[in-house]
Design a protein around this motif. Structure first.
Motif, mmCIF file in Angstrom:
data_model
loop_
_atom_site.group_PDB
_atom_site.id
_atom_site.type_symbol
_atom_site.label_atom_id
_atom_site.label_comp_id
_atom_site.label_asym_id
_atom_site.label_seq_id
_atom_site.Cartn_x
_atom_site.Cartn_y
_atom_site.Cartn_z
ATOM 1 N N SER A 1 41.910 35.583 42.745
ATOM 2 C CA SER A 1 43.356 35.745 42.895
ATOM 3 C C SER A 1 44.045 34.493 42.365
ATOM 4 N N GLU A 2 45.205 34.720 41.761
ATOM 5 C CA GLU A 2 45.940 33.591 41.194
ATOM 6 C C GLU A 2 47.403 33.961 41.033
ATOM 7 N N MET A 3 48.296 33.035 41.386
ATOM 8 C CA MET A 3 49.716 33.224 41.115
ATOM 9 C C MET A 3 49.963 32.822 39.663
ATOM 10 N N LYS A 4 50.674 33.674 38.935
ATOM 11 C CA LYS A 4 50.969 33.421 37.529
ATOM 12 C C LYS A 4 52.459 33.637 37.282
ATOM 13 N N ALA A 5 52.971 32.921 36.312
ATOM 14 C CA ALA A 5 54.380 33.075 35.934
ATOM 15 C C ALA A 5 54.562 34.364 35.147
ATOM 16 N N THR A 6 55.715 35.011 35.328
ATOM 17 C CA THR A 6 56.023 36.201 34.538
ATOM 18 C C THR A 6 56.292 35.795 33.087
ATOM 19 N N LYS A 7 56.185 36.772 32.180
ATOM 20 C CA LYS A 7 56.456 36.498 30.766
ATOM 21 C C LYS A 7 57.855 35.919 30.573
ATOM 22 N N ALA A 8 58.819 36.455 31.320
ATOM 23 C CA ALA A 8 60.209 36.003 31.188
ATOM 24 C C ALA A 8 60.426 34.626 31.816
ATOM 25 N N GLY A 9 59.476 34.180 32.627
ATOM 26 C CA GLY A 9 59.602 32.878 33.261
ATOM 27 C C GLY A 9 60.569 32.844 34.434
ATOM 28 N N ASP A 10 60.992 34.019 34.890
ATOM 29 C CA ASP A 10 61.973 34.061 35.982
ATOM 30 C C ASP A 10 61.366 34.504 37.314
ATOM 31 N N GLY A 11 60.068 34.449 37.413
ATOM 32 C CA GLY A 11 59.393 34.846 38.646
ATOM 33 C C GLY A 11 57.905 34.600 38.534
ATOM 34 N N SER A 12 57.173 35.114 39.511
ATOM 35 C CA SER A 12 55.716 34.984 39.478
ATOM 36 C C SER A 12 55.086 36.207 40.124
ATOM 37 N N TYR A 13 53.834 36.420 39.768
ATOM 38 C CA TYR A 13 53.108 37.551 40.332
ATOM 39 C C TYR A 13 51.737 37.076 40.787
ATOM 40 N N LEU A 14 51.201 37.786 41.782
ATOM 41 C CA LEU A 14 49.855 37.526 42.267
ATOM 42 C C LEU A 14 48.914 38.454 41.524
ATOM 43 N N GLU A 15 47.995 37.878 40.753
ATOM 44 C CA GLU A 15 47.000 38.674 40.056
ATOM 45 C C GLU A 15 45.736 38.702 40.909
ATOM 46 N N LEU A 16 45.281 39.912 41.230
ATOM 47 C CA LEU A 16 44.073 40.098 42.027
ATOM 48 C C LEU A 16 43.003 40.746 41.162
ATOM 49 N N VAL A 17 41.778 40.235 41.264
ATOM 50 C CA VAL A 17 40.644 40.804 40.540
ATOM 51 C C VAL A 17 39.786 41.550 41.556
ATOM 52 N N PHE A 18 39.602 42.841 41.331
ATOM 53 C CA PHE A 18 38.759 43.680 42.179
ATOM 54 C C PHE A 18 37.467 43.968 41.442
ATOM 55 N N GLN A 19 36.346 43.919 42.166
ATOM 56 C CA GLN A 19 35.063 44.256 41.569
ATOM 57 C C GLN A 19 34.449 45.418 42.345
ATOM 58 N N VAL A 20 34.050 46.457 41.621
ATOM 59 C CA VAL A 20 33.368 47.594 42.225
ATOM 60 C C VAL A 20 31.997 47.106 42.681
#
Length: 152
Positions: A32-51
């Protein structure tokens, strides 16, 4: 330039990653990692799921939750999705996303077309507790153990 000590004859080549079929899969969050949005006006939490079981064991899928975004609807949807994940893994008040890692949950995977290329890609549609896909249907107890001919 990067120095390599590599022999491709000793390693199987990487295959193409076709999307996995739609369905329910037992998985864990492995990153999991917080990343900046492309527009630079926010951020999103990217989660990696593994089966973690079945034919697609080891395959990764990603979810991106817009937790800080000028679009209030996107934030509301993402907070609801995070709530579903928290409930599915039994961590109701995480202080750090790593608290959600390595806890089994069931993800429902869908297929959708990419807007830019038209190719199919996976999308996680919902999250549930592990028991939900363990093949244990919830059955109601019998209404009565008295045979019908003895009931009054």
């Amino acid at each position: 330039m990067a120095k390599l000590d590599f022999d491709a004859r000793e390693v199987e080549p990487q295959g193409t990653f076709e999307p996995i079929p739609a369905g329910k899969y037992l998985a864990v969050i492995t990153g999991s990692e917080m990343k900046a949005t492309k527009a630079g006006d926010g951020s999103y939490l990217e989660l990696v799921f593994q089966v973690i079981e079945g034919q697609y064991k080891g395959r990764n899928l990603w979810a991106r939750l817009n937790l800080d975004n000028p679009n209030e609807t996107a934030v509301k949807i993402s907070r609801g999705e995070l709530s579903a994940i928290c409930r599915a893994v039994g961590v109701m008040t995480p202080k750090d996303s790593c608290e959600l890692h390595n806890l089994p949950l069931v993800i429902t995977v869908k297929l959708k077309k990419r807007e830019d290329t038209g190719e199919l890609q996976n999308d996680i549609g919902s999250y549930a507790k592990k028991e939900a896909a363990a093949g244990q249907p919830q059955q109601a107890p019998p209404a009565s153990t008295t045979p019908p001919w003895r009931r009054s």
